[in-house]
Structures are given as structure tokens and as C-alpha cells.
Scaffold this motif. Structure first.
Motif, PDB file in Angstrom:
ATOM      1  N   GLY A 282       0.812  -1.216   0.000  1.00 24.53           N
ATOM      2  CA  GLY A 282       0.000   0.000   0.000  1.00 24.53           C
ATOM      3  C   GLY A 282       0.844   1.264   0.000  1.00 24.53           C
ATOM      4  N   HIS A 283       2.027   1.167   0.557  1.00 21.37           N
ATOM      5  CA  HIS A 283       3.033   2.216   0.382  1.00 21.37           C
ATOM      6  C   HIS A 283       4.364   1.503   0.239  1.00 21.37           C
ATOM      7  N   ILE A 284       5.171   1.951  -0.669  1.00 15.42           N
ATOM      8  CA  ILE A 284       6.444   1.272  -0.910  1.00 15.42           C
ATOM      9  C   ILE A 284       7.482   2.302  -1.329  1.00 15.42           C
ATOM     10  N   THR A 285       8.730   2.058  -0.971  1.00 15.82           N
ATOM     11  CA  THR A 285       9.798   3.008  -1.241  1.00 15.82           C
ATOM     12  C   THR A 285      11.114   2.254  -1.376  1.00 15.82           C
ATOM     13  N   THR A 286      11.853   2.545  -2.413  1.00 17.60           N
ATOM     14  CA  THR A 286      13.087   1.807  -2.665  1.00 17.60           C
ATOM     15  C   THR A 286      14.139   2.064  -1.594  1.00 17.60           C
ATOM     16  N   PHE A 287      14.359   3.322  -1.262  1.00 16.01           N
ATOM     17  CA  PHE A 287      15.472   3.665  -0.373  1.00 16.01           C
ATOM     18  C   PHE A 287      15.034   4.027   1.044  1.00 16.01           C
ATOM     19  N   GLY A 288      13.738   4.001   1.336  1.00 19.94           N
ATOM     20  CA  GLY A 288      13.277   4.332   2.678  1.00 19.94           C
ATOM     21  C   GLY A 288      13.883   3.399   3.709  1.00 19.94           C
ATOM     22  N   GLY A 289      14.374   3.957   4.808  1.00 23.45           N
ATOM     23  CA  GLY A 289      15.027   3.141   5.816  1.00 23.45           C
ATOM     24  C   GLY A 289      16.374   2.620   5.372  1.00 23.45           C
ATOM     25  N   HIS A 290      17.054   3.374   4.527  1.00 24.42           N
ATOM     26  CA  HIS A 290      18.370   2.946   4.054  1.00 24.42           C
ATOM     27  C   HIS A 290      19.248   2.618   5.270  1.00 24.42           C
ATOM     28  N   PRO A 291      19.939   1.478   5.266  1.00 17.57           N
ATOM     29  CA  PRO A 291      20.702   1.063   6.449  1.00 17.57           C
ATOM     30  C   PRO A 291      21.709   2.096   6.936  1.00 17.57           C
ATOM     31  N   VAL A 292      22.359   2.770   6.008  1.00 14.56           N
ATOM     32  CA  VAL A 292      23.357   3.761   6.430  1.00 14.56           C
ATOM     33  C   VAL A 292      22.666   4.961   7.076  1.00 14.56           C
ATOM     34  N   SER A 293      21.561   5.392   6.505  1.00 14.37           N
ATOM     35  CA  SER A 293      20.813   6.493   7.107  1.00 14.37           C
ATOM     36  C   SER A 293      20.295   6.119   8.488  1.00 14.37           C
ATOM     37  N   CYS A 294      19.783   4.906   8.626  1.00 16.70           N
ATOM     38  CA  CYS A 294      19.270   4.466   9.931  1.00 16.70           C
ATOM     39  C   CYS A 294      20.388   4.379  10.964  1.00 16.70           C
ATOM     40  N   ALA A 295      21.559   3.908  10.554  1.00 17.28           N
ATOM     41  CA  ALA A 295      22.687   3.834  11.481  1.00 17.28           C
ATOM     42  C   ALA A 295      23.097   5.224  11.954  1.00 17.28           C
ATOM     43  N   GLY A 296      23.179   6.162  11.022  1.00 16.84           N
ATOM     44  CA  GLY A 296      23.526   7.530  11.392  1.00 16.84           C
ATOM     45  C   GLY A 296      22.458   8.183  12.241  1.00 16.84           C
ATOM     46  N   GLY A 297      21.198   7.930  11.883  1.00 14.38           N
ATOM     47  CA  GLY A 297      20.099   8.510  12.643  1.00 14.38           C
ATOM     48  C   GLY A 297      20.048   8.003  14.068  1.00 14.38           C
ATOM     49  N   LEU A 298      20.244   6.710  14.239  1.00 17.50           N
ATOM     50  CA  LEU A 298      20.238   6.139  15.585  1.00 17.50           C
ATOM     51  C   LEU A 298      21.364   6.727  16.431  1.00 17.50           C
ATOM     52  N   ALA A 299      22.547   6.843  15.845  1.00 10.37           N
ATOM     53  CA  ALA A 299      23.685   7.397  16.588  1.00 10.37           C
ATOM     54  C   ALA A 299      23.417   8.843  16.997  1.00 10.37           C
ATOM     55  N   ALA A 300      22.853   9.637  16.077  1.00 16.42           N
ATOM     56  CA  ALA A 300      22.560  11.038  16.385  1.00 16.42           C
ATOM     57  C   ALA A 300      21.481  11.149  17.453  1.00 16.42           C
ATOM     58  N   PHE A 301      20.452  10.329  17.318  1.00 16.02           N
ATOM     59  CA  PHE A 301      19.324  10.366  18.251  1.00 16.02           C
ATOM     60  C   PHE A 301      19.779   9.947  19.646  1.00 16.02           C
ATOM     61  N   GLU A 302      20.576   8.889  19.717  1.00 16.46           N
ATOM     62  CA  GLU A 302      21.100   8.452  21.016  1.00 16.46           C
ATOM     63  C   GLU A 302      21.968   9.538  21.637  1.00 16.46           C
ATOM     64  N   TYR A 303      22.805  10.168  20.826  1.00 14.56           N
ATOM     65  CA  TYR A 303      23.665  11.241  21.321  1.00 14.56           C
ATOM     66  C   TYR A 303      22.821  12.380  21.900  1.00 14.56           C
ATOM     67  N   LEU A 304      21.799  12.795  21.162  1.00 14.41           N
ATOM     68  CA  LEU A 304      20.988  13.928  21.599  1.00 14.41           C
ATOM     69  C   LEU A 304      20.235  13.616  22.887  1.00 14.41           C
ATOM     70  N   THR A 305      19.672  12.421  22.984  1.00 18.52           N
ATOM     71  CA  THR A 305      18.898  12.090  24.185  1.00 18.52           C
ATOM     72  C   THR A 305      19.794  11.871  25.397  1.00 18.52           C
ATOM     73  N   GLN A 306      21.067  11.561  25.175  1.00 19.04           N
ATOM     74  CA  GLN A 306      21.999  11.366  26.288  1.00 19.04           C
ATOM     75  C   GLN A 306      22.717  12.657  26.688  1.00 19.04           C
ATOM     76  N   GLU A 307      23.014  13.498  25.695  1.00 14.18           N
ATOM     77  CA  GLU A 307      23.890  14.650  25.944  1.00 14.18           C
ATOM     78  C   GLU A 307      23.163  15.994  25.983  1.00 14.18           C
ATOM     79  N   VAL A 308      21.960  16.057  25.473  1.00 14.03           N
ATOM     80  CA  VAL A 308      21.236  17.325  25.382  1.00 14.03           C
ATOM     81  C   VAL A 308      19.930  17.201  26.159  1.00 14.03           C
ATOM     82  N   THR A 309      19.728  18.063  27.138  1.00 15.32           N
ATOM     83  CA  THR A 309      18.519  18.013  27.947  1.00 15.32           C
ATOM     84  C   THR A 309      17.595  19.181  27.598  1.00 15.32           C
ATOM     85  N   PRO A 310      16.295  19.031  27.880  1.00 15.95           N
ATOM     86  CA  PRO A 310      15.382  20.156  27.645  1.00 15.95           C
ATOM     87  C   PRO A 310      15.801  21.426  28.379  1.00 15.95           C
TER      88      PRO A 310
END
Length: 395
Positions: free
Chosen positions: A276-304
């Protein structure tokens, strides 16, 4: 031999008649570095993309590690790929239980497209409600719910059955009916020039959607991933959407978007028809790896509290500057209102010469944007505000 600037103007499609045309050779932390080794404060962060800062070591390491393992394998959803599953699990761990299913795509516009399709498919309805002066992307579906005619009129006809309401207008909520598949709204209107909801508008909007069986879609493409302080801007307002749209900072500087909903909602895209929805490059492994690292960094190092303190420092240093009429902000998503489009144009141009890069908003050409990497330090804020103040004295 052509220079990079010659190739830029000859071979790349231009998105405006007068691009900045600065040749950037490096970027680190909150700085762009030009060909002449000149440093420029980045007050845009790719329009709230580089929240973890340029060349963040955690992100760079994760990208290298994933590239050493594998890059693109197969269309999203068919193969089990650890970068996708781990990132989806991390995202949903930070969300209410009703938002437990992630569909990765390539960009914010595609995430909006997916959310619109999901709403139509799930409700069996066709009407979509959006808000005036909202921006949701430039593909034809997303363009159809853009709340400003200047960018969409040349591309009509667009999707039918779209209705626009006024943001913060409680009386307009009655136009949401049992015919409405979804309401798409930014918790804070970005390209309108940072317009915040008032008088519990989002709570009243949510109540109306529940009353009519309409899905509530929050576009947090700009506001998500700690930009306003909390991980997601809806946390400020105690309203949980049915569908959450993310992109920009989601990939840690890599191209990535997502729409998030319940498993019950999302399952309707898997059958009748399948794909029903499809995408060739959505969730690209390299993008997901970078996103996870950035997200983890922000939630650990940056507070509201840190984001709030940095935003308050910007406000304190700039509010009394010449020509500043108002500063609208939530966290490090800020609009400094000059009240004059010509002054703003001069300000942006003179800012580049002074050593900082800002811009205006698509639907507000009288205010300049401050949305730097969230890693900006207090000393860097003081220094760039000194430069901004010098330009405002001359503009």
C-alpha cells in the motif's frame, strides 16, 4: 578546468534566482568552513537537520561501521536489517504506546504522503484538512495541503477535497466533520515564522478529531528530535497524535523520514492491496545507522533544560537590538522579527559577510531564522549574537 562555482551554476538546477553561492569545503560543530578557510556560524542547521552538530564523531563512526557491513539491500519491509529494527525500536521506546509502528521513508514530504495515504485507507474518507501558512513538502500530495498559494498555484490541479483552516482559530474546528480523513498540523508552525498554539488549541483540535473519528497527524519534521527541548514538540502540549511525521534531524544528517502510528493503523497498508506504500530507499541502512547514533547522542547529551537555557540566552542578547520587533520561539526554533522584508534581505546578505548564515521563512519574509545545531555552546551563542548585533546596527 571548471571551478566548483562554475559547475554549480552550469550543471545544477537552481532553486532560486540568487543563491548564496558560498563554496563550503568542510563543516564541524556549528560551523561551515569556506574555500578560503573562513568560518561561518550555521544558524540554519539545514533547516533543523543537523541537530547533533556537523561531523559529530558518534554519527561519523556509526556511518563508517555500517558502510563496512552493508549498504542498500532490498526494498523496505522485506528483509530484516538491524539498522532499521534497532532504530525503530529506539524511536518507539520514546513515544506513547499508541505510536508503536514505524514506516521509514526518504524525506519529510514522502512521510506526509504516506500519512495521507494511511488516513484515507484506514478511514475510507477522502477529505484532508490542513492549515493556512503551513508547509508540508513539495511533492504534489504534500503541495496540495500547503497552506499558501504562492508556491502551489503554478502546479494546479492538485488533490481535490482539501480544506484549509486558520491556525489557533477555535471556531474553524467545526469544519472538521465525519467526512474528514485526517487533519495535518504542525504543533508549531515553522515556515509561517514560528507561530505557537495558544489557548489549548491543540487539545481542542484533538478533541474535535476524536469526536468525528478523524485521524490527527502531527508534522514534526522541523520540531522533532529535541529541537524545541523535549524529544517531540507534542510533549509541550500533552496531546498525542494518531500519526507522527518525522524527518530532517531523524537521519543525523543523512536522508531519512518516517511516519509513526499504531500497529492497527499501519497494518492496513500491508494488504488489499499489499504494498500500500512502498519506497526503494526508505530506511536505508546507512541512514538508519547515522540517525540512531545522532538520536542516542541527543537524548543522552542534550537536555530540555539545556535547550531552554540556550534559547533564553539568544533571546536576552537579541531582544533589545536595533530593529528587533519581536522574538518568537520554542526551544532553539526561533524567529527574530524585523518587520521589514527589505531590511531582512540586507541583514541576511550582510550576515554572510560578517560570518554567519541565516535565512527567512517561506511564508514570513520579515523575520530571520535561528535554528542552529543543538550542540552550540553558550560562548558560541554570545559570539554569534555579537555579530548579529553589529549587523542589526547597520542594516
Amino acid at each position: 578546468m571548471f571551478t566548483e562555482k562554475q559547475l554549480f551554476y552550469a550543471c545544477l538546477a537552481q532553486t532560486s534566482p540568487t543563491p548564496l553561492g558560498i563554496e563550503i569545503c568542510d563543516a564541524e560543530g556549528v560551523f561551515f568552513i569556506g574555500k578560503d578557510a573562513k568560518k561561518y556560524y550555521d544558524l540554519i542547521a539545514g533547516v533543523s537537520v543537523s541537530n547533533a552538530g556537523h561531523k559529530n564523531p558518534a554519527v561519523v563512526s556509526a556511518l563508517h561501521k555500517q558502510l563496512d557491513a552493508f549498504s542498500h539491500l532490498m526494498v523496505f519491509g522485506e528483509l530484516i536489517q538491524a539498522p532499521q529494527t534497532r532504530f525503530a525500536a529506539f524511536i518507539t521506546s520514546l513515544l506513547p504506546q499508541s505510536l508503536n509502528n514505524v514506516y521509514f521513508v526518504n524525506s519529510g514530504a514522502e512521510a506526509i504522503e504516506g500519512a495521507m495515504k494511511l488516513a484515507k485507507r484506514y478511514t475510507g474518507r477522502t477529505e484532508i484538512v490542513a492549515f493556512k501558512n503551513a508547509y508540508h513538502g513539495s511533492t504534489q500530495g504534500a503541495l496540495s495541503i500547503m497552506g499558501n498559494e504562492c508556491l502551489k498555484q503554478p502546479f494546479r490541479p492538485l488533490l481535490p477535497d482539501v480544506r484549509f483552516l486558520n491556525f489557533n482559530a477555535e471556531a474553524d474546528l467545526l469544519f472538521i466533520t465525519e467526512k474528514t480523513a485526517c487533519v495535518v498540523v504542525e504543533p508549531v508552525q515553522g515556515e509561517a515564522g514560528i507561530v505557537l498554539p495558544v489557548n489549548d488549541f491543540l487539545k481542542k483540535l484533538s478533541a474535535r478529531c476524536q469526536q468525528t473519528g478523524t485521524l490527527l497527524v502531527f508534522d514534526e519534521v522541523q520540531t522533532g528530535i529535541c529541537r524545541t527541548g523535549p524529544v517531540f514538540a507534542f510533549e509541550h502540549y500533552q496531546v498525542v497524535p494518531d500519526v507522527l511525521v518525522l524527518a530532517k534531524a531523524l537521519g543525523g544528517g543523512m536522508p531519512l523520514g518516517a511516519f509513526v502510528a499504531s500497529r492497527q493503523l499501519m497494518s492496513c497498508l500491508a494488504s488489499q492491496p499489499a504494498l500500500g506504500h512502498i519506497t526503494t530507499f526508505g530506511g536505508h541502512p546507512v541512514s538508519c545507522a547515522g540517525g540512531l547514533a545522532a538520536f542516542e547522542y541527543l537524548t543522552q547529551e542534550v537536555t530540555p533544560k539545556q535547550i531552554e537555557a540556550k534559547a533564553d540566552l539568544f533571546y536576552t542578547l537579541l531582544v533589545a537590538c536595533p530593529h528587533v520587533k519581536e522574538i518568537r520561539y520554542l526551544g532553539l526554533l526561533m524567529a527574530v522579527e524585523l518587520g521589514d522584508a527589505e531590511k531582512l534581505q540586507r541583514f541576511v546578505s550582510m550576515g554572510v559577510q560578517k560570518g554567519f548564515i541565516s535565512d527567512w521563512f517561506l511564508f514570513c519574509d520579515t523575520a530571520f531564522r535561528i535554528s542552529p545545531p543543538l550542540t552550540i555552546s553558550h560562548d558560541e551563542i554570545r559570539d554569534v549574537c555579537r555579530l548579529i548585533g553589529q549587523v542589526l546596527e547597520r542594516v
